[in-house]
Write a protein that holds these residues in place. Structure first.
Motif, PDB file in Angstrom:
ATOM      1  N   SER A 197       0.643  -1.205  -0.130  1.00 29.79           N
ATOM      2  CA  SER A 197       0.087   0.061   0.003  1.00 29.79           C
ATOM      3  C   SER A 197       0.760   1.248   0.085  1.00 29.79           C
ATOM      4  O   SER A 197       1.792   1.436   0.751  1.00 29.79           O
ATOM      5  CB  SER A 197      -0.881   0.044   1.245  1.00 29.79           C
ATOM      6  OG  SER A 197      -1.681   1.247   1.431  1.00 29.79           O
TER       7      SER A 197
ATOM      8  N   ASP B 254       8.502 -11.997  -6.026  1.00 27.02           N
ATOM      9  CA  ASP B 254       6.869 -12.402  -5.642  1.00 27.02           C
ATOM     10  C   ASP B 254       6.817 -13.502  -4.503  1.00 27.02           C
ATOM     11  O   ASP B 254       5.875 -13.847  -4.178  1.00 27.02           O
ATOM     12  CB  ASP B 254       6.252 -12.591  -6.802  1.00 27.02           C
ATOM     13  CG  ASP B 254       6.378 -13.967  -7.542  1.00 27.02           C
ATOM     14  OD1 ASP B 254       7.681 -14.310  -7.434  1.00 27.02           O
ATOM     15  OD2 ASP B 254       5.894 -14.444  -8.475  1.00 27.02           O
TER      16      ASP B 254
ATOM     17  N   SER C 170       2.323  -9.357   2.255  1.00 23.93           N
ATOM     18  CA  SER C 170       1.614  -8.047   1.670  1.00 23.93           C
ATOM     19  C   SER C 170       0.390  -8.609   0.772  1.00 23.93           C
ATOM     20  O   SER C 170      -0.741  -8.289   0.803  1.00 23.93           O
ATOM     21  CB  SER C 170       2.415  -7.360   0.529  1.00 23.93           C
ATOM     22  OG  SER C 170       1.827  -6.209  -0.091  1.00 23.93           O
ATOM     23  N   ASN C 171       0.670  -9.784   0.076  1.00 29.40           N
ATOM     24  CA  ASN C 171      -0.445 -10.477  -0.834  1.00 29.40           C
ATOM     25  C   ASN C 171      -1.295 -11.163   0.311  1.00 29.40           C
ATOM     26  O   ASN C 171      -2.648 -11.075  -0.164  1.00 29.40           O
ATOM     27  CB  ASN C 171       0.236 -11.500  -1.517  1.00 29.40           C
ATOM     28  CG  ASN C 171       1.202 -10.985  -2.544  1.00 29.40           C
ATOM     29  OD1 ASN C 171       1.200  -9.724  -3.176  1.00 29.40           O
ATOM     30  ND2 ASN C 171       2.140 -11.831  -3.253  1.00 29.40           N
ATOM     31  N   ALA C 172      -1.174 -11.708   1.263  1.00 29.73           N
ATOM     32  CA  ALA C 172      -1.902 -12.309   2.145  1.00 29.73           C
ATOM     33  C   ALA C 172      -2.942 -11.398   2.889  1.00 29.73           C
ATOM     34  O   ALA C 172      -4.047 -11.767   2.953  1.00 29.73           O
ATOM     35  CB  ALA C 172      -1.174 -13.101   3.294  1.00 29.73           C
ATOM     36  N   THR C 173      -2.485 -10.047   2.903  1.00 29.30           N
ATOM     37  CA  THR C 173      -3.474  -8.959   3.402  1.00 29.30           C
ATOM     38  C   THR C 173      -4.082  -7.976   2.440  1.00 29.30           C
ATOM     39  O   THR C 173      -4.314  -7.020   2.756  1.00 29.30           O
ATOM     40  CB  THR C 173      -2.539  -8.269   4.537  1.00 29.30           C
ATOM     41  OG1 THR C 173      -1.351  -7.698   3.818  1.00 29.30           O
ATOM     42  CG2 THR C 173      -2.066  -9.158   5.804  1.00 29.30           C
ATOM     43  N   ASN C 174      -4.082  -8.470   1.299  1.00 29.90           N
ATOM     44  CA  ASN C 174      -4.452  -7.925   0.070  1.00 29.90           C
ATOM     45  C   ASN C 174      -3.979  -6.403   0.078  1.00 29.90           C
ATOM     46  O   ASN C 174      -4.627  -5.411  -0.370  1.00 29.90           O
ATOM     47  CB  ASN C 174      -6.026  -7.542   0.157  1.00 29.90           C
ATOM     48  CG  ASN C 174      -6.793  -9.071   0.292  1.00 29.90           C
ATOM     49  OD1 ASN C 174      -6.263  -9.852  -0.550  1.00 29.90           O
ATOM     50  ND2 ASN C 174      -7.730  -9.215   1.140  1.00 29.90           N
ATOM     51  N   GLY C 175      -2.555  -6.283   0.330  1.00 32.55           N
ATOM     52  CA  GLY C 175      -1.882  -4.961  -0.049  1.00 32.55           C
ATOM     53  C   GLY C 175      -2.547  -3.908   0.926  1.00 32.55           C
ATOM     54  O   GLY C 175      -2.301  -2.682   0.495  1.00 32.55           O
ATOM     55  N   ARG C 176      -2.846  -4.185   2.367  1.00 30.46           N
ATOM     56  CA  ARG C 176      -3.423  -3.103   2.864  1.00 30.46           C
ATOM     57  C   ARG C 176      -2.353  -2.479   3.695  1.00 30.46           C
ATOM     58  O   ARG C 176      -2.562  -1.149   4.251  1.00 30.46           O
ATOM     59  CB  ARG C 176      -4.439  -3.777   3.970  1.00 30.46           C
ATOM     60  CG  ARG C 176      -5.619  -4.416   3.422  1.00 30.46           C
ATOM     61  CD  ARG C 176      -6.753  -4.650   4.359  1.00 30.46           C
ATOM     62  NE  ARG C 176      -6.233  -5.114   5.763  1.00 30.46           N
ATOM     63  CZ  ARG C 176      -6.365  -6.542   5.837  1.00 30.46           C
ATOM     64  NH1 ARG C 176      -6.560  -7.271   4.904  1.00 30.46           N
ATOM     65  NH2 ARG C 176      -5.740  -6.934   7.306  1.00 30.46           N
TER      66      ARG C 176
ATOM     67  N   GLN D 125       4.791 -12.007   0.564  1.00 28.97           N
ATOM     68  CA  GLN D 125       3.755 -13.089   0.718  1.00 28.97           C
ATOM     69  C   GLN D 125       2.763 -12.284   1.912  1.00 28.97           C
ATOM     70  O   GLN D 125       1.546 -12.652   1.591  1.00 28.97           O
ATOM     71  CB  GLN D 125       4.330 -14.457   1.129  1.00 28.97           C
ATOM     72  CG  GLN D 125       5.132 -15.228   0.038  1.00 28.97           C
ATOM     73  CD  GLN D 125       4.225 -15.598  -0.742  1.00 28.97           C
ATOM     74  OE1 GLN D 125       3.150 -16.229  -0.661  1.00 28.97           O
ATOM     75  NE2 GLN D 125       4.537 -15.196  -2.244  1.00 28.97           N
TER      76      GLN D 125
END
Length: 318
Positions: free
Chosen positions: A140, A164, A172-178, A170
């Protein structure tokens, strides 16, 4: 004229040996290369000073240098594994030396990295380093996002992984980039670099005003790194526990001259395995008390200076 010819021939041999050293840059066989060069020079001198005491000395030097030529090949043949690094990452970029942290990642780099162990391909990946010298991580950019900063060594950096696949990416991906995620990991780092990063205030310009988390990914080997028990850990911040248990910053682990000397010796597998490595480990002492002091100080600094929660993830790499 005779003496001038002797000196001229000697200088020519030294020049040729130096040029070949620069061109070849041996990674494991530096002692063999230097011994072979010395053997040629000693033979030249022995012939020039034949039938004299000086010639006998050079003959003895030639014999000793000839025997030492075989030490690096012996170390290579008896090694349990032979590791070979290839690609533009290891050859062109590698690390940038830094007076505070020992080494930094080169900014603005995209490079290939390959590792082979006994001719078996371990990985073939791409490393992307952003303009700030951090492993590229998509996250984010919102000023209202909470902060999660990862600090540590190759486990954090993601050595052997594509961009990636790293732990920060990983997450960041798991938290949808929040979250505002930054990867401060650098291969060879230990907890002493983590602490120094916090002391120098390096995370400050990347932090938002929201909630903050520092995630330190630890391995047992970080204790030995902080105690400079390896030749490749000869540069970096040095800390010492005072008699009252307080942690004291001592500057750099070793002087620039000593660091260069150790770095040069590390290009000989024999010197690394049988000389510099054992000596550094022998004089380092017990690294555990220092390690615990570093972790506690990093935790306290994260809380007091950054108002952040310090999370330690310990990887059992044994």
């Amino acid at each position: 004229m005779t003496r001038a010819r002797w000196v001229g021939g000697l200088l020519l041999l030294v020049l040729i040996a130096s040029a070949l050293l620069y061109a070849v840059r041996p990674r494991l066989l530096l002692l063999t290369y230097c011994s072979a060069s010395l053997f040629v020079i000693a033979c030249y001198a022995a012939v020039w000073f034949r039938r004299s005491a000086v010639g006998n000395y050079f003959t003895a030097l030639a014999a000793v240098s000839l025997m030492s030529c075989f030490l690096d090949p012996f170390a290579v043949l008896t090694a349990r594994s032979v590791i070979r690094l290839e690609g533009s990452w290891s050859d062109r970029y590698h690390y940038v030396w830094d007076s505070d942290l020992g080494v930094l990642l080169p900014p603005g780099v995209v490079a290939q990295a390959r590792k082979l162990t006994n001719d078996h391909l371990d990985y073939d990946v791409t490393y992307s380093i952003d303009a700030n010298g951090h492993r590229v991580t998509s996250a984010s950019k919102d000023a209202a996002a909470q902060n999660v900063f990862f600090l540590g060594c190759s486990f954090t950096f993601g050595q052997g992984l594509n961009d990636d696949q790293t732990l920060p990416q990983q997450f960041s991906n798991a938290t949808n980039g929040r979250y505002n995620v930054v990867n401060f990991g650098v291969p060879t780092y230990g907890v002493h670099q983590v602490l120094r990063i916090l002391e120098l205030g390096l995370p400050e310009r990347f932090l938002t005003q929201q909630k903050r988390y520092f995630v330190y990914t630890a391995i047992a080997d970080h204790a030995r790194r902080a105690a400079a028990m390896y030749d490749w850990a000869s540069r970096g911040p040095a800390y010492q526990l005072a008699p009252d248990g307080q942690l004291e910053y001592q500057g750099s682990v070793r002087s620039i001259l000593a660091s260069y000397a150790i770095a040069i010796a590390s290009r000989s597998l024999f010197l690394t395995n049988y000389v510099t490595g054992p000596l550094l480990a022998r004089f380092a002492g017990d690294p555990v008390p220092l390690y615990l002091g570093l972790v506690k100080r990093a935790r306290d600094l994260a809380h007091d200076k950054y108002h952040a929660k310090f999370i330690m993830i310990f990887w059992d790499a044994s």
